[in-house]
Design a protein around this motif. Structure first.
Motif, mmCIF file in Angstrom:
data_model
loop_
_atom_site.group_PDB
_atom_site.id
_atom_site.type_symbol
_atom_site.label_atom_id
_atom_site.label_comp_id
_atom_site.label_asym_id
_atom_site.label_seq_id
_atom_site.Cartn_x
_atom_site.Cartn_y
_atom_site.Cartn_z
ATOM 1 N N ARG A 208 0.837 -1.195 0.000
ATOM 2 C CA ARG A 208 0.000 0.000 0.000
ATOM 3 C C ARG A 208 0.877 1.253 0.000
ATOM 4 N NH1 ARG A 208 -2.505 3.337 3.888
ATOM 5 N NH2 ARG A 208 -4.723 3.773 3.547
ATOM 6 N N ASP A 209 0.399 2.339 -0.569
ATOM 7 C CA ASP A 209 1.122 3.619 -0.492
ATOM 8 C C ASP A 209 1.434 3.910 0.981
ATOM 9 O OD1 ASP A 209 0.393 3.673 -3.149
ATOM 10 O OD2 ASP A 209 -0.231 5.772 -3.137
ATOM 11 N N MET B 61 8.618 3.636 -5.904
ATOM 12 C CA MET B 61 8.717 3.770 -4.442
ATOM 13 C C MET B 61 8.580 5.220 -4.018
ATOM 14 S SD MET B 61 11.789 1.111 -3.502
ATOM 15 C CE MET B 61 11.929 1.746 -1.826
ATOM 16 N N PHE B 62 9.221 6.128 -4.787
ATOM 17 C CA PHE B 62 9.222 7.550 -4.453
ATOM 18 C C PHE B 62 7.808 8.122 -4.469
ATOM 19 C CE2 PHE B 62 9.521 12.053 -5.452
ATOM 20 C CZ PHE B 62 10.505 12.483 -4.592
ATOM 21 N N ASN C 234 5.767 6.606 -1.632
ATOM 22 C CA ASN C 234 6.311 6.613 -0.269
ATOM 23 C C ASN C 234 6.454 5.218 0.341
ATOM 24 O OD1 ASN C 234 6.906 9.272 1.348
ATOM 25 N ND2 ASN C 234 5.297 9.787 -0.120
ATOM 26 N N GLY D 290 -9.037 8.286 3.081
ATOM 27 C CA GLY D 290 -8.243 7.512 4.026
ATOM 28 C C GLY D 290 -6.788 7.932 4.052
ATOM 29 N N TYR D 291 -6.206 8.137 2.875
ATOM 30 C CA TYR D 291 -4.801 8.555 2.819
ATOM 31 C C TYR D 291 -4.605 9.927 3.481
ATOM 32 C CZ TYR D 291 -3.548 4.705 -0.322
ATOM 33 O OH TYR D 291 -3.308 3.468 -0.846
ATOM 34 N N GLU E 96 -4.679 9.804 7.237
ATOM 35 C CA GLU E 96 -3.466 9.311 7.909
ATOM 36 C C GLU E 96 -2.244 10.156 7.558
ATOM 37 O OE1 GLU E 96 -1.832 5.518 5.465
ATOM 38 O OE2 GLU E 96 -3.935 5.417 6.007
ATOM 39 N N LEU F 56 -1.030 10.904 4.482
ATOM 40 C CA LEU F 56 -0.315 10.653 3.223
ATOM 41 C C LEU F 56 -1.053 11.393 2.086
ATOM 42 C CD1 LEU F 56 2.233 9.127 2.342
ATOM 43 C CD2 LEU F 56 0.727 7.280 1.576
ATOM 44 N N THR G 14 -0.126 13.033 -0.385
ATOM 45 C CA THR G 14 0.374 12.881 -1.763
ATOM 46 C C THR G 14 -0.217 11.670 -2.463
ATOM 47 O OG1 THR G 14 2.276 11.819 -0.728
ATOM 48 C CG2 THR G 14 2.566 14.094 -1.470
ATOM 49 N N SER G 15 -0.887 10.789 -1.731
ATOM 50 C CA SER G 15 -1.537 9.635 -2.347
ATOM 51 C C SER G 15 -3.044 9.820 -2.488
ATOM 52 C CB SER G 15 -1.237 8.366 -1.536
ATOM 53 O OG SER G 15 0.105 7.966 -1.724
ATOM 54 N N HIS H 42 10.566 15.663 5.947
ATOM 55 C CA HIS H 42 10.217 14.286 5.559
ATOM 56 C C HIS H 42 11.478 13.435 5.429
ATOM 57 C CE1 HIS H 42 7.565 11.252 3.954
ATOM 58 N NE2 HIS H 42 8.120 11.229 2.766
ATOM 59 N N GLY I 153 10.407 9.467 -0.068
ATOM 60 C CA GLY I 153 9.584 9.635 -1.249
ATOM 61 C C GLY I 153 9.058 11.054 -1.308
ATOM 62 N N VAL I 154 8.058 11.243 -2.168
ATOM 63 C CA VAL I 154 7.471 12.570 -2.334
ATOM 64 C C VAL I 154 6.846 12.992 -0.997
ATOM 65 C CG1 VAL I 154 5.379 11.502 -3.320
ATOM 66 C CG2 VAL I 154 5.829 13.933 -3.702
ATOM 67 N N ALA I 155 7.235 14.134 -0.514
ATOM 68 C CA ALA I 155 6.858 14.522 0.858
ATOM 69 C C ALA I 155 5.400 14.969 0.955
ATOM 70 C CB ALA I 155 7.767 15.653 1.333
ATOM 71 N N PRO I 156 4.646 14.385 1.868
ATOM 72 C CA PRO I 156 3.278 14.849 2.105
ATOM 73 C C PRO I 156 3.327 16.109 2.969
ATOM 74 C CG PRO I 156 3.761 12.990 3.542
ATOM 75 C CD PRO I 156 5.007 13.243 2.718
#
Lengths: 352, 352
Positions: A265-266, A288-289, A292, B93-94, B97, B99, B101-102, B165, B298-301
């Protein structure tokens, strides 16, 4: 004494070798009571990892202390003890923080040192154990007469601690969802470890019912028998289209890592303990980037985990013994390798 | 209105574009007060990441709310607010929590949607902000008249949160040792974030004194100006031969990842936030496996981090504003790209 020697790919023999003895004050000599064959031994057997012709092999064993060096404090003749798959001095900074596999004084059983010295392998009658106080963990004497328990305790030398390391790396915790790539003994112990750490849902990937039956017995709530893209779709379907927070990668091939990336999962973690082999890793940093994904794991410092896992094995909270589905004597070790290579045996137990 | 458009590599123009307006009830229109140019914008500028000719660009900005959709609850006309570099709905949901960026409803400023619709970029006079309640974070009105503070707050839109991050991914905590690969604005913010998280020792790798001076001001205790193998040796010498527990990778090239792997201590973590580019990743799984190296990031949230970092920026506990070493108006944006590409500017601030 007699011990297992690898002469060339597919050429495993049990031969007469020099008896081990105390070489350093911190050594003990351990008479091997139980040993076994590891999935990673097969990389040498298949010629995928290099071995010097005539090199010793085997890195999982437990036994009875037969001789004790003058610098050893924690062991006496007659003690029953289990060895992790790497020895370590127990006193350096890395050992103090539990990363025993990075100990500068450490080494792998059966390895050849920089001075050309051959250390004993675990698939033999006895082993000289360097840095015994740092390496060995004492077991209750009563276990020696309990066949099932002895087998379960042997898993502490590698596969149970390695499965636990993968679960820790994958960030398994109470209520989490875990997917396990790899239906070998390590993957199955990953299922057991994930359940022990409180995972609510454990999805085992595998097609061999003999193995997935063990996965269910170890706590798997779902089994995905599909392969390739269909396997990814099946896991996603079981996880609201999102994938598993935690993925255990217990194979080490490009394909298995790709599968792990495809079902995580992300924001999730892949706990990787499969020994990487092959030219490509399957690690796609771009994927992956953007998602995350964390990658945590490596060679498991099982010595660190034995004191934590041992009580649960002793009181039967967890029982890894079903991963051993074949039991042989020392003379039959070459047959054991053949059976594991052909996947007719899952993990072979050796009683020297 | 006027906004920045990329027509081809090295062809950046400021042009008349359609005025933004409310398209969905959850939109606001934000009049941009400050924006800037990002190191990652240079990948488009250099032609290393593809852009549609005529596409908008820029993803870091703060401004004043000018128009509010009927479905927006948290913002009113006149509010000062900062935007993270990705918009997100704040309810899935992302997002729940952290995240962001997702988020399936999320997107990047200046991107072209699957329907071909062009979203506004940050390097312009105004921006339509989708999902304003989920995306924007309100700032105190008084900040609007404090030039230094406005500049510092702009760093919340990307580089400060991205540096944070990386520090989180690298496992930075009280007393730890951190090494930072990358002397750009993100790497420097990584130094600042690591110090804020309690790192005792922060080693910045870089050769440009203008940048390493900022690193020292941000809390770097050591600067390593060497390159290649000499840099690895220098970091190891500073860390008892072992390397740093935590490494921040803020570049994204094969070479920078190899450097990160070369200076991380066994059992340590690499927090990776450099956007991966180039054909090879520099990730050597065999080395990582043997040394138990973790890779997290990874890409920073950054939306998640703004509420945590904002109070420390407002009260001056941390001040990222020194990463902006050049200030221009909107007309000069093409010059700003050129200066950053040639490394004569570290990070260019835009006042439209």
């Amino acid at each position: 004494m007699r011990a297992t020697v690898i002469h060339a790919p597919h050429d495993i023999r049990v031969e007469e070798v020099p008896d081990p003895g105390i070489q350093h004050p911190t050594d003990v000599v351990l008479r091997v009571v139980r040993a076994c064959i590891c999935g990673s031994d097969l990389w040498a057997y298949r010629g995928e990892s290099a071995r010097r012709p005539g090199q010793r092999i085997g890195h999982e064993f437990l036994g009875v202390v037969e001789e004790v060096g003058p610098g050893v404090n924690g062991f006496a003749v007659g003690d029953l003890a289990v060895a992790p798959f790497v020895w370590s001095d127990g006193t350096c900074g890395y050992c103090a923080e539990g990363l025993t596999t990075s100990c500068a004084e450490g080494g792998f059983w059966g390895s050849v040192g920089p001075d050309g010295a051959q250390s004993d392998g675990g698939q033999g009658e006895a082993v000289r154990v360097p840095h015994a106080d740092g390496t060995l963990v004492k077991l209750p004497a009563a276990a020696a007469s309990d066949d099932r328990l002895l087998t379960a305790l042997l898993a502490l030398s590698d596969v149970l601690g390695t499965g636990h390391h993968a679960a820790v790396g994958a960030g398994v915790g109470p209520g989490g969802t875990v997917a396990v790539v790899g239906d070998g003994a390590v993957g199955l112990c990953g299922v057991l470890a994930a359940k022990r750490l409180g995972a609510e849902r454990v999805i085992a990937l595998g097609r061999h019912t003999a193995r997935t039956d063990i996965a269910r017995r170890f706590g798997a709530t779902d089994v995905v028998a599909e392969r390739g893209e269909a396997a990814l779709a099946a896991v996603r379907e079981l996880t609201r289209g999102e994938g598993a927070h935690s993925v255990i990668e217990a194979v080490g091939t490009e394909q298995s890592m790709r599968t792990a990336l495809g079902i995580v999962r992300d924001g999730g973690s892949i706990g990787y303990v499969g020994v990487p082999h092959g030219s490509a890793t399957g690690v796609d940093l771009g994927v992956m980037f953007g998602r995350n994904i964390a990658l945590r794991g490596g060679v498991a410092p099982v010595r660190r985990y034995i004191p934590e896992l041992l009580p649960d094995v002793l009181d039967g909270t967890i029982d890894p013994s079903p991963v051993f589905d074949r039991s042989i004597g020392l003379d039959d070790v070459p047959v054991g390798y053949k059976e594991m290579d052909e996947r007719t045996a899952l993990k072979v137990l050796i009683t020297p």
